[in-house]
Write an enzyme that holds these catalytic residues in place. Structure first.
Site: not given
Ligand code: CP
Ligand code: NVA
Length: 292
Positions: A100, A127, A130, A209, A250
């Site tokens: 990540r 992502h 997800q 989201d 998500c």
């Molecule tokens: N949906 C998701 O990826 O959540 P986190 O940021 O908590 O991992």
């Molecule tokens: N769009 C959000 C998703 C979090 C799981 C982000 O990137 O912060």
């Protein structure tokens, strides 16, 4: 066999369908596979996480493997070691590497030099893990998902892009409603509009989201909230979708911003199943990438 899972586009339709099927089977029998027995999977986090961290760590353990969870600030990366050298060293020890990161370039560098599969655990642009869980949740609800319509309403961000890419691969019609300046680029296969009502018309599920993602500058937050205000997922918007439609998110959610509390905790959502499905589908993905 795809080597990496960075954008999600690496999976052809047949493999995508087989991952969703396998994830549903693993949900029924969580202890049913020891595909990672004796293997280690590195899970590197440069950004915070609740769902991805818990689902991936528990998922590797359930497959009989060892999840090696590391914060990037524990690594020599923070003292200038390159992602290339990090990739070369990790590849000598682990069966796969999840990352990540706040940089898609860093992820590309990792994937270019790792000799084991690299999995994107969220980047500014994508992502894909997800989106796998989201498609699994649709599959769980509807059986076959080909030809179903998924409406995404809000910021055209990493989650929206991954839904467009993977939804397209699964034969799902994806419509994205976002205000000007916050819309996805053309060419992803999704229908793009600025009108939430148009996107949700006939939709089988309505997704939203956060309005400010981890990679967005905090300076823009107020402007984002103003532009995205009319795109809130509330009961009235859900009423415009198909009668059986449910809400997806998500998470993390900001009730009162992109979604109402009533929708988030109500009876017309599958959001908490969706969060659970992250683990099952991550296991199915690792089985394919690592064990073949
Ligand atoms: N949906 C998701 O990826 O959540 P986190 O940021 O908590 O991992
Ligand atoms: N769009 C959000 C998703 C979090 C799981 C982000 O990137 O912060």
């Amino acid at each position: 066999m795809p080597t990496h899972f960075v954008t999600g586009g690496e999976l052809d339709s047949a493999r995508l369908a087989s991952i969703l099927d396998r994830a549903l089977a693993l949900k029924q029998a969580p202890a049913g596979s020891q595909a990672l027995a004796g293997r280690t999977v590195a899970l590197l986090f440069e950004k915070p996480s609740t769902r991805t961290r818990t689902s991936s760590e528990a998922g590797v353990f359930e497959l009989g493997g060892h999840p090696m969870v590391l914060r990037a600030n524990e690594l020599q990366l923070t003292r200038g070691e390159s992602m290339r050298d990090t990739a070369l060293v990790f590849s000598r020890h682990v069966a796969a590497i999840g990352l990540r990161t706040g940089s898609d370039e860093a992820l590309e560098e990792l994937a270019a030099h790792a000799t084991v599969p690299v999995v994107n655990l969220l980047s500014p642009l994508h992502h894909p893990c997800q989106a796998l869980a989201d498609l699994m949740t649709l599959r769980e609800a509807f059986g076959s998902i080909e030809g179903r319509k998924l409406a995404y309403v809000g910021d055209g961000n990493n989650v929206a892009r991954s839904l467009a890419i993977l939804g397209g691969g699964a034969g799902v019609e994806v419509a994205v409603a976002a205000p000007e300046g916050f819309q996805l680029e053309d060419g992803l296969g999704a229908q793009l509009t600025s009108d939430p009502a148009e996107a949700v018309a006939g939709a089988d599920a309505v997704y939203t989201d956060v309005w400010v993602s981890m990679s967005d500058s905090g300076d823009e937050a107020a402007a984002r909230r103003e532009a995205l205000g009319p795109y809130r997922l509330d009961e009235a918007l859900l009423d415009r979708a198909a009668p059986h439609a449910f809400a997806l998110h998500c998470l993390p959610a900001h009730p009162g911003e992109e979604i109402t509390e009533g929708v988030l905790y109500g009876g017309r959502q599958r959001i908490w199943d969706q969060a659970e499905n992250r683990r099952h589908v991550f296991k199915a993905l690792l089985e394919l990438l690592v064990a073949g």
